[in-house]
Design an enzyme around this catalytic site. Structure first.
Site, short mmCIF file in Angstrom:
data_model
loop_
_atom_site.label_atom_id
_atom_site.label_comp_id
_atom_site.label_asym_id
_atom_site.label_seq_id
_atom_site.Cartn_x
_atom_site.Cartn_y
_atom_site.Cartn_z
N HIS A 85 15.47 45.97 -49.97
CA HIS A 85 16.76 45.69 -49.30
C HIS A 85 17.87 45.46 -50.32
O HIS A 85 19.04 45.61 -49.99
CB HIS A 85 16.63 44.54 -48.30
CG HIS A 85 16.49 43.17 -48.88
ND1 HIS A 85 15.27 42.52 -49.00
CD2 HIS A 85 17.40 42.29 -49.35
CE1 HIS A 85 15.45 41.33 -49.51
NE2 HIS A 85 16.75 41.15 -49.73
N ASP A 221 8.55 45.22 -49.58
CA ASP A 221 9.98 45.16 -49.84
C ASP A 221 10.27 45.23 -51.35
O ASP A 221 10.53 44.23 -51.99
CB ASP A 221 10.55 43.87 -49.26
CG ASP A 221 12.07 43.86 -49.18
OD1 ASP A 221 12.69 44.76 -49.77
OD2 ASP A 221 12.63 42.96 -48.54
N SER A 652 16.50 37.08 -53.48
CA SER A 652 15.87 38.35 -53.14
C SER A 652 15.65 39.16 -54.40
O SER A 652 16.58 39.37 -55.19
CB SER A 652 16.75 39.14 -52.17
OG SER A 652 16.80 38.51 -50.91
#
Length: 720
Positions: A85, A221, A652
């Site tokens: 992402h 991810d 992240s």
């Protein structure tokens, strides 16, 4: 006597219990504040191994990815690992129906196939230093807020002017503890960052919105990029002559796995937290403002989800927008529910009572700090009326693309007003480039329905005195709400991107005149100008007073709770958090394991579903149990793992490290209730979610067919 000793021990232990597994710590200060505890929890490194300015250390392998995520260097050739992402925008930019890298994944089989990404950059921290004395020189309590700010700015500018920097280095000075401390960060930024690999979105986004912030999780991810430099190793813009970076340090990758109780550490750039809000502010945020924002995004997501399910091209075009809207929507829901479930407001109130009791014991400090909390409570209560409207209008501007482009153009027109048309003409190529990117895939029919869902709340929920009369009149002139929305979109240049850019190319002066007269532009402009004057300016006046008091309150907490070693709120600077790999018992009483496996992916698999479809190749590998060297001893393939590290947005892509400082996972999310950790961290339930590095390696090697990328990493398999 024995009871007294037990009470004392309990008091001394409490801060430690609050700290273990919580906090976002400056690497520079680990030796003095955290090293002993970290080693007691299982870390085999020293603080010097993590942060050193004299030798390569772990911090030299960590990058601020694009300014919004974290990444880590995992090879001697500048290979960077981050989340899918985080790389999503770059992957989307390179995707077409013919080469759908979002759908099919992308793997560069050699350097020549790696894809350039204009505007994408990574930043390393070369060193950091406490510069509080220099920045706050001459600052006293008698200064007004404005005078203090001016002196801090002057001191900071002087500090930057005197700082010794090497070529390509820059200096960033940031406030900590609400401006009671300041640290300087010497950085180095690299602008040539190329896409190397990404799994299909059905892997990288597996579970999409349904599983976002949830556990058990089964999302791969991750994505891969590579840093390029000039031949001499210095940062450089893209050039064919550039070469892969030779980093000071890259992370070793462990395939040994982890077990519950193992030490875990996350290194990255967490965005923002508000750990020291008064209880009144926490209550307002979670019980008043979050529900407004959640409701607004409910309306947008219903429109987008319906459109994306109906059209494959819309699914591509709106994937990034939908993910961006949904991410905060679910986070706010979890934050409010988590705070309520653990009684965080009541616990904050208890801490405030303890602060007041400690203050009572020191009459000399009472004049300075005694009225802080009552005054903060009063200001938050008074501000709530404009804070609610600010939330409604902020969501309209964020969700409705017509408003977004109107605001961008309005800002550009101010250049012409302030500096003349020639200055505006110089900006035209950049504006055209922005407009072409903005309108690529834009669907006015979808945006119209989003606006229809959003703008009704302005008329229905915002107090009449906080609504602009122009906007009120437009509804009256249209005769009905639906007619108003149809008129705004039916006759606006802002919904016709190709024609809008043509006008700008043909005649910038005429472009400005036409857009300023455009009904859609005027509607957005009038609404926002009124809101800025009657809502935002009022809100900011309150914020200035609140921030000044919050700075004093933060200093009071540092003074009156010295035993707690309070960590500074996150502010997008390099931090370390640590805890253990471990599962948890949820608020509903269910116990969750610390790891998930590929079996769980297949259990969730729904053919053709945009959230839970699975690539055919992955199903084949699963059926054959062809996991290569990446399976556990019992033959299962790990997918995701949990830890009790304190993380937030910006973390992240952060590396999850074991006690040896080796890469064992990739941070990408938190569990539902853990989103409350931005305002209140509870180590009993707050968990961060990571991709197990063995799943990443498996996907690169076996699914992607790119074993050469694994081969350039430094793999270690230290047996337990």
């Amino acid at each position: 006597m024995r009871l007294t000793i037990l009470v004392l021990l309990g008091f001394l232990a409490a801060p430690l219990l609050l700290r273990a597994g919580g906090g976002m710590w400056l690497p520079l200060l680990l030796e003095n504040l955290n090293e002993e505890e970290m080693q007691a929890m299982g870390m085999e490194l020293t603080a010097e191994d993590i942060y050193s300015i004299n030798a390569g250390s772990l911090k030299d392998a960590i990058v601020h990815f694009g300014g919004f995520c974290t990444g880590e260097v995992i090879s001697e050739r500048g290979l960077v690992l981050t989340n899918h992402h985080c790389g999503f925008g770059a992957i989307q930019d390179h995707s077409t129906l013919e080469n759908n890298y979002l759908e099919d994944g992308f793997w560069a089989m050699n350097g020549g196939q790696e894809l350039t990404n204009p505007g994408l950059f990574v930043t390393f921290i070369e060193r950091m230093e406490d510069v509080t004395d220099q920045v706050l020189a001459g600052v006293t309590d008698s200064l007004s807020a404005k005078d203090r700010a001016r002196l801090v700015q002057t001191n900071t500018e002087q500090l930057k002017a005197d700082y010794a920097l090497q070529p390509f280095e820059e200096l960033l000075v940031k406030p900590f503890y609400d401006g009671n401390k300041y640290y300087a960060f010497v950085t180095k930024t690299y602008q040539d960052v190329r896409l190397v690999g990404a799994p299909p979105s059905s892997v990288g986004k597996f579970g999409a919105d349904t599983d976002n912030w949830e556990w058990p999780r089964h999302t791969g991810d991750f994505s891969l990029f590579r840093i390029y430099t000039a031949p001499d190793g210095s940062p450089a813009d893209y050039d064919e002559a550039n070469v892969p970076m030779v980093p000071k340090r890259h992370l070793e990758v462990s395939t040994a796995g982890v077990v519950p109780g193992d030490f875990s550490m996350v290194f990255g750039f967490p965005g923002t937290t508000d750990q020291y809000l008064p209880a009144s502010a926490m209550r307002q945020r979670t019980e008043v403002i979050n529900p407004i924002r959640i409701g607004m995004r409910d309306r947008s997501l219903a429109v987008l989800d319906s459109a994306m399910r109906a059209d494959a091209q819309v699914k591509i075009d709106y994937a990034s927008k939908q993910a961006r809207i949904a991410n905060a929507w679910k986070k706010w829901r979890g934050e409010s529910q988590g705070v309520e479930a653990v009684g965080a407001v009541a616990k904050r109130e208890e801490m405030e009572r303890e602060f007041t009791q400690r203050l009572e014991a020191k009459p000399s400090a009472k004049d300075r700090y005694g009225q802080l909390l009552p005054e903060l409570d009063r200001l938050y209560a008074e501000r709530e009326r404009v804070e609610k409207t600010r939330a409604y209008v902020g969501e309209i501007n964020y969700n409705v693309d017509l408003f977004r482009i109107a605001n961008v153009l309005d800002a550009q027109f101010k250049v012409a007003n302030n500096n003349g048309m020639e200055a505006f003409r110089e900006r035209v190529p950049g504006i055209i480039e922005y407009l072409e990117g903005f309108y690529a895939g834009y669907r006015p029919d979808i945006d119209r329905e989003v606006a229809r869902a959003q703008l009704r709340t302005y008329y229905d929920e915002v107090p009449r005195e906080q609504q602009d009369t122009y906007v009120i009149d437009q509804l009256a002139f249209a005769g009905s709400y639906d007619a108003l929305i149809n008129d705004l979109f039916g006759g606006s240049y802002l919904t016709r991107g190709k024609r809008l850019t043509e006008l700008l190319r043909e005649n910038p002066e005429d472009f400005i005149e036409r857009v300023r007269a455009d009904r859609g532009f005027q509607y957005a402009r009038q609404l926002n100008r009124f809101n800025e004057r009657e809502v935002i300016d009022v809100y900011n006046a309150y914020a200035e007073r609140i921030n000044e008091l919050q700075r004093s309150y933060m200093q009071a907490l540092l003074d009156f709770f010295p035993e707690r070693n309070l960590y500074p709120d996150a502010n997008s600077t390099l931090r370390v958090s640590y805890g253990k790999f471990e599962g948890f018992t949820g608020l509903e009483g269910n116990t969750y394991d610390y790891m998930t496996y590929l079996d769980g992916v297949m259990e969730k698999y729904v053919p053709g579903d945009y959230e839970f479809d699975v690539p055919e190749r992955l199903r084949e590998l699963y059926a054959a149990k062809d996991y290569g060297p990446y399976a556990t001893e019992d033959g299962r393939l790990p997918v995701c793992i949990l830890g009790s590290n304190h993380t937030t947005g910006g973390n992240s892509g952060s590396p999850a490290l074991n006690g040896k400082g080796q890469l064992v996972g990739l941070n990408f999310d938190r569990t539902w209730q853990s989103t409350m950790s931005d305002v209140y961290y509870d180590p009993s339930i707050c968990r961060n979610i990571m991709v197990d590095i063995r799943y990443v390696l498996f996907l690169i090697d076996k699914l992607g067919g790119a074993p050469h990328l694994v081969e350039e990493m430094t793999l270690v398999d230290a047996k337990r």
